[in-house]
Design a protein around this motif. Structure first.
Motif: not given
Length: 364
Positions: A62-68, A70-74, A114-121, A123-130
């Protein structure tokens, strides 16, 4: 089947986590506050724990459905007793980074690039570990090392850890995880919902599937549902699905305490290794059938067992037959509908064939 009887357009109590069905209980509100705070901080680890079926995955979804987007990569991984190296590979694969034939150092370089390329564009990168309670200390340390990647004073990766309550003990009691503990910026344990929240939860999910006040539940039914489920969403979902099925079979438009109790009794029987006549013949020591009366002659024991079984079946026969009658009525309705559709298709095919033949004749 109950969807048709109650005119619902979906399954309101499916067991698969679905963020669409998120319900804001008191404990979920608090968890959302911590999660939002953690995301705004933009670094470190955020931990959500809860018992099995408490709704951890639905909450984060639910939280990530509400995120933009274009600004977040999950990305998300589900851990299954992985060692450190395989955990690293799973993280890379979750972000679409190939790992075949690569050494650990090469995989780390690819992840960092990969993380640096996302930062340049931007976007913030988020990782879920279940199911994080399954990870060994070495794998958790590998995740902590990933959180070290930075660009200036900004972290390139933020990690959410979802797990069962035992993970809190592992985190608190393992000396090797001291550095990880220092990186945790928000944590919350999901508690079961309160009794007064159960009606709102049930009706909320029903409304999302087109519910039109049918069926209605009595207050006593809700109290018993809470008592059985303990306020755990998944247990409540399982119970509600069975209650609606029972209600459809019996053509009920009000669910009361008697209905819920009967369904709960059925569920308990489903979870019992031996039930029905076999159970009676083995353990009914009062009637002299069970092992405690082994001095009774075998022929007499057999007759008593048969009599006990007959009593059990006769008591349930009318109820079972009534359910079967309702099921058969639904089957007949479906058969009629299918036959009507086949007749319509057959008529359409004949008309199309006649039209085609006529067109061919005119052309000649």
């Amino acid at each position: 089947m109950y969807m048709e009887f109650y005119k619902l357009n979906g399954r309101p109590f499916q067991l698969t986590p679905d963020p669409r069905f998120y319900f804001d209980t008191r404990t979920h509100k608090k968890a959302m506050a911590y999660l939002t705070y953690g995301i705004n901080q933009g670094e470190g680890f955020i931990i959500i724990t809860g018992d099995i079926g408490a709704g951890k995955t639905t909450l984060v979804g639910h939280l990530f459905d509400a995120l933009d987007k274009t600004r977040f990569l999950l990305a998300k991984i589900v851990s299954t007793q992985l060692d450190a190296d395989n955990t690293l590979k799973m993280v890379a694969n979750a972000f679409g980074i190939g790992t075949d034939g690569l050494e650990k150092s090469a995989i780390l370089h690819r992840i960092e690039d990969f993380l640096r390329s996302q930062h340049r564009e931007g976007r913030r990168v988020l990782l879920i570990v279940d199911e994080v309670q399954n990870l060994p200390v070495s794998a958790l340390e590998e995740l902590r090392m990933l959180s070290n990647f930075q660009e200036g004073n900004r972290a390139l990766l933020q990690i959410f850890l979802l797990g069962q309550p035992e993970f809190r003990d592992k985190l608190a009691l393992s000396p090797e995880l001291e550095q990880l503990r220092q990186r945790v910026i928000a944590t919350h344990h999901l508690e079961p919902m309160q009794e007064e929240e159960v009606p709102g939860y049930v009706y909320h999910r029903l409304k999302l599937c087109g519910w039109q006040n049918d069926p209605m539940f009595t207050p006593e039914a809700f109290s018993l549902m809470f008592e059985y489920s303990g306020g755990v969403p998944r247990r409540l979902n399982n119970l509600c699905s069975r209650v609606l099925l029972f209600g459809a079979l019996e053509e009920l438009h009000e669910i009361d305490e008697k209905v819920v109790r009967e369904v709960i009794d059925d569920l308990k029987k489903d979870q019992t290794p031996t039930t029905g006549p076999k159970h009676i013949s083995q353990v009914d020591t009062v009637s002299g059938v069970g092992p405690m009366r082994s001095n009774i002659p075998p022929k007499v024991r057999a007759e008593l067992a048969a009599a006990a079984s007959e009593v059990y079946l006769n008591g349930a026969e009318a109820h079972i037959l009534r359910r079967l009658e309702v099921l058969e009525r639904y089957v007949r309705q479906h058969d009629r509908t299918i036959r009507q559709m086949l007749d319509i298709l057959s008529e359409w095919a004949e008309n199309a064939s006649d039209s085609y033949s006529k067109t061919g004749t005119d052309a000649q």
